[in-house]
Scaffold this active site. Structure first.
Site, PDB file in Angstrom:
ATOM      1  N   TYR A  11       0.802  -1.224   0.000  1.00 42.00           N
ATOM      2  CA  TYR A  11       0.000   0.000   0.000  1.00 42.00           C
ATOM      3  C   TYR A  11       0.833   1.270   0.000  1.00 42.00           C
ATOM      4  CZ  TYR A  11       0.961  -0.519   5.009  1.00 42.00           C
ATOM      5  OH  TYR A  11       1.579  -0.673   6.225  1.00 42.00           O
ATOM      6  N   THR A  13       5.327   2.294  -0.681  1.00 40.84           N
ATOM      7  CA  THR A  13       6.434   2.424  -1.640  1.00 40.84           C
ATOM      8  C   THR A  13       6.630   1.183  -2.503  1.00 40.84           C
ATOM      9  OG1 THR A  13       8.148   1.631  -0.115  1.00 40.84           O
ATOM     10  CG2 THR A  13       7.639   4.018  -0.074  1.00 40.84           C
ATOM     11  N   GLU A  84      10.754  -3.723   5.717  1.00 47.89           N
ATOM     12  CA  GLU A  84       9.735  -3.278   6.671  1.00 47.89           C
ATOM     13  C   GLU A  84      10.217  -3.337   8.122  1.00 47.89           C
ATOM     14  OE1 GLU A  84       7.604  -1.751   5.220  1.00 47.89           O
ATOM     15  OE2 GLU A  84       6.893  -2.778   3.435  1.00 47.89           O
TER      16      GLU A  84
END
Length: 145
Positions: A11, A13, A84
């Site tokens: 949702y 980069t 992440e």
């Protein structure tokens, strides 16, 4: 972690047209389909967004359901976990948690996918004073700037 190779709901980069898509996903996927994450809200981050569970069940986050090529799945999972800053379930240094959630493809078909949501320490800070992304579509919000 489940043994199934779930798609990823992206949702920020990692969406097509964003900086990490070509760098990390191009050539490693078999499908990228528009999708929504229901029951979630999006917050601005420092150059990337955070998804959090919403109090409003009608809230949605816009993104894509990305299916990794079978021979790329393990490598892609490791690369995305690193990007992440996910060190494992509940790790105190996590920026995001990787969780299995139901997302809806654009035709309404529900699909179970991995979603990186804000880790609890980050989520608390965002709920206390963060700025939400209107409409839940970070790509759209960035293109309006």
């Amino acid at each position: 972690m489940t043994g199934r190779q779930l798609p990823f709901f992206v949702y920020g980069t990692l969406r097509p047209g964003e900086r990490n898509h070509d760098l990390l996903l191009r050539g490693r996927t078999t499908a990228e389909r528009p999708a929504l994450l229901p029951g979630a809200v999006l917050y601005e981050g420092p150059g990337y967004p955070y998804a959090l569970d919403a109090d409003d069940p009608a809230a949605t986050v816009t993104g894509e359901a990305v299916t990794a090529a079978p021979d790329e799945y393990g490598r892609l999972l490791a690369v995305l976990d690193r990007l992440e800053e996910y060190g494992g379930p509940g790790h105190p240094a996590n920026l995001y948690e990787r969780v299995s959630r139901e997302v809806l493809l654009e035709d309404g078909t529900p699909v179970r996918a991995w979603v990186y949501v804000a880790a609890e320490r980050v989520a608390r800070r965002l709920r206390a004073g963060g700025r939400t992304v209107d409409g839940g579509d970070w790509h759209e919000a960035v293109s309006r700037r």
